[in-house]
Design a protein around this motif. Structure first.
Motif, PDB file in Angstrom:
ATOM      1  N   ALA A 134      24.077  10.928  -8.199  1.00  0.00           N
ATOM      2  CA  ALA A 134      24.906  12.024  -8.703  1.00  0.00           C
ATOM      3  C   ALA A 134      24.070  13.267  -8.987  1.00  0.00           C
ATOM      4  N   ALA A 135      22.901  13.064  -9.580  1.00  0.00           N
ATOM      5  CA  ALA A 135      22.025  14.203  -9.882  1.00  0.00           C
ATOM      6  C   ALA A 135      21.624  14.927  -8.607  1.00  0.00           C
ATOM      7  N   PRO A 195      27.545  23.242 -14.742  1.00  0.00           N
ATOM      8  CA  PRO A 195      26.262  23.433 -15.432  1.00  0.00           C
ATOM      9  C   PRO A 195      25.292  22.300 -15.105  1.00  0.00           C
ATOM     10  N   ALA A 196      24.051  22.648 -14.853  1.00  0.00           N
ATOM     11  CA  ALA A 196      23.048  21.637 -14.495  1.00  0.00           C
ATOM     12  C   ALA A 196      22.711  20.764 -15.705  1.00  0.00           C
ATOM     13  N   ALA A 197      22.520  19.481 -15.455  1.00  0.00           N
ATOM     14  CA  ALA A 197      22.155  18.552 -16.522  1.00  0.00           C
ATOM     15  C   ALA A 197      20.648  18.417 -16.604  1.00  0.00           C
ATOM     16  N   SER A 198      20.138  18.376 -17.814  1.00  0.00           N
ATOM     17  CA  SER A 198      18.704  18.148 -18.003  1.00  0.00           C
ATOM     18  C   SER A 198      18.405  16.658 -17.885  1.00  0.00           C
ATOM     19  N   GLY A 199      17.131  16.323 -17.769  1.00  0.00           N
ATOM     20  CA  GLY A 199      16.745  14.922 -17.709  1.00  0.00           C
ATOM     21  C   GLY A 199      17.154  14.171 -18.962  1.00  0.00           C
ATOM     22  N   LEU A 200      17.011  14.811 -20.123  1.00  0.00           N
ATOM     23  CA  LEU A 200      17.394  14.163 -21.383  1.00  0.00           C
ATOM     24  C   LEU A 200      18.893  13.924 -21.437  1.00  0.00           C
ATOM     25  N   PHE A 246      39.101  17.408 -17.678  1.00  0.00           N
ATOM     26  CA  PHE A 246      37.761  17.194 -18.221  1.00  0.00           C
ATOM     27  C   PHE A 246      36.852  16.660 -17.111  1.00  0.00           C
ATOM     28  N   TYR A 247      35.702  17.279 -16.968  1.00  0.00           N
ATOM     29  CA  TYR A 247      34.753  16.868 -15.948  1.00  0.00           C
ATOM     30  C   TYR A 247      33.344  16.987 -16.515  1.00  0.00           C
ATOM     31  N   GLY A 248      32.363  16.385 -15.852  1.00  0.00           N
ATOM     32  CA  GLY A 248      31.015  16.415 -16.416  1.00  0.00           C
ATOM     33  C   GLY A 248      29.914  16.327 -15.393  1.00  0.00           C
ATOM     34  N   HIS A 249      28.783  16.952 -15.703  1.00  0.00           N
ATOM     35  CA  HIS A 249      27.635  16.940 -14.797  1.00  0.00           C
ATOM     36  C   HIS A 249      26.874  15.626 -14.828  1.00  0.00           C
ATOM     37  N   CYS A 250      27.239  14.723 -15.743  1.00  0.00           N
ATOM     38  CA  CYS A 250      26.594  13.405 -15.796  1.00  0.00           C
ATOM     39  C   CYS A 250      27.565  12.285 -15.421  1.00  0.00           C
ATOM     40  N   VAL A 304      30.350   8.514 -11.359  1.00  0.00           N
ATOM     41  CA  VAL A 304      31.333   8.006 -10.407  1.00  0.00           C
ATOM     42  C   VAL A 304      31.976   9.131  -9.611  1.00  0.00           C
ATOM     43  N   VAL A 305      32.324  10.223 -10.274  1.00  0.00           N
ATOM     44  CA  VAL A 305      32.967  11.349  -9.610  1.00  0.00           C
ATOM     45  C   VAL A 305      31.956  12.484  -9.475  1.00  0.00           C
ATOM     46  N   PHE A 306      31.492  12.685  -8.269  1.00  0.00           N
ATOM     47  CA  PHE A 306      30.542  13.765  -7.995  1.00  0.00           C
ATOM     48  C   PHE A 306      30.672  14.183  -6.528  1.00  0.00           C
ATOM     49  N   PRO A 307      30.419  15.476  -6.254  1.00  0.00           N
ATOM     50  CA  PRO A 307      29.962  16.540  -7.147  1.00  0.00           C
ATOM     51  C   PRO A 307      30.906  16.730  -8.343  1.00  0.00           C
ATOM     52  N   ALA A 308      30.350  17.208  -9.436  1.00  0.00           N
ATOM     53  CA  ALA A 308      31.086  17.267 -10.695  1.00  0.00           C
ATOM     54  C   ALA A 308      32.362  18.083 -10.602  1.00  0.00           C
TER      55      ALA A 308
END
Length: 314
Positions: free
Chosen positions: A56-57, A66-71, A249-253, A256-260
């Protein structure tokens, strides 16, 4: 329910495998290896989730979300590692009906809860307890056949909506997690949903499909492939103004569903949820509070409005 029995069997096989392997190593005088073997079996889902997060990343690198950080990805992974066994090995297989439906009484708006792929109403148990404590009418459906066409689920949702309409006299709020959001869209297409729904909220729904379903084989999973023929046909049958009734509601992490951004709809109220994976997103505080706000907002009438419902006051 067929899915509950299947997940019961899988859970028991998993436990038996872990105990059998550990017992074999222990009898061979290798107690440390016995513990390691048991943990490997019971924690195998963590490795799968980690792989999904990594894919997904990579896919999300060119996505406008928005890009997700490693943390943030690490937090999302760990939250899903803890949440998935509770849902798939406990609530759904053994206690899907722990909280029975409560269709309520006249004058109080209710909610229809629609689960996603390889789930049942047991997913919503924490929601159902909270709704019951607040006196909010609710019906949580089971989408069966488990691997059938999403089109067939529209009739299941229609039964739930009718039940709430008859008991409350109000147009209900509909909440769909993952595939459940697509089932709601199919219901709106087939059963005059624009006139009969107050608000639709989707959580991690692959409105434009997901890369993860690329090699899917079941009917409903194939329908969730990225820009599948089924999704394109569904969108072509929807009036543009319909999406104004949606909060997505969607998320960068989301693992299962990506691209976000495929979990968004044009013209909808699209809300990004950070550092949260797919299943855990259904229990995110922001998501739950938004649904409650729509259900508890004061209104002079229970009737739906073709122009779109008024956002709740916060």
């Amino acid at each position: 329910m067929r899915l509950a029995r299947l997940q019961q069997l899988l859970t028991l096989v998993l436990l038996a495998t872990a105990l059998g392997w550990a017992g074999w190593m222990a009898s061979a005088g290798r107690p440390v290896l016995a513990v390691v073997c048991a943990l490997l079996v019971l924690g195998f889902h963590a490795l799968v989730l980690g792989l999904e997060m990594a894919v997904a990343a990579r896919v999300n690198r060119d996505d406008p979300a928005p890009a997700a950080s490693g943390l943030q990805r690490l937090r999302a992974w760990w939250g899903e590692v803890l949440t998935a066994p509770v849902v798939f090995c406990w609530r759904q297989p053994f206690f899907p009906d722990a909280v029975p439906d409560d269709p309520g009484a006249p004058g109080r708006r209710g909610v229809v809860l629609v689960h996603g792929f390889i789930c049942n109403r047991g997913l919503w148990t924490p929601w159902l307890r909270r709704l019951r404590a607040r006196g909010i009418p609710f019906v949580a459906v089971n989408l069966e056949p488990v691997f059938g066409s999403i089109d067939r689920y529209a009739a299941v949702i229609e039964q739930a909506v009718r039940q709430l309409e008859q008991h409350t006299g109000c147009a209900p709020v509909l909440v769909g997690h993952s595939m459940g959001g697509l089932a709601i869209r199919a219901w709106m297409r087939d059963f005059d949903g624009d006139r009969r729904v107050h608000r639709v909220l989707t959580i991690g729904t692959p409105h434009r499909g997901t890369v993860l379903a690329r090699n899917a084989r079941t009917t409903n999973a194939r329908q969730m492939r990225r820009d599948s023929a089924w999704l394109q046909q569904l969108a072509s049958q929807e009036p543009a103004q319909r999406y104004r009734r949606f909060t997505c509601f969607y998320g960068h992490c989301d693992n299962v569903v990506f691209p976000a951004s495929t979990a968004t709809l044009p013209g909808a109220d699209n809300r990004h949820v950070s550092a949260t994976a797919h299943v855990r997103m259904a229990f995110h505080r922001e998501v739950v509070n938004e649904v409650l706000a729509w259900l508890e907002a004061p209104a002079s009438s229970c009737e739906s409005d073709m122009a779109g419902a008024t956002p709740p006051t916060r």
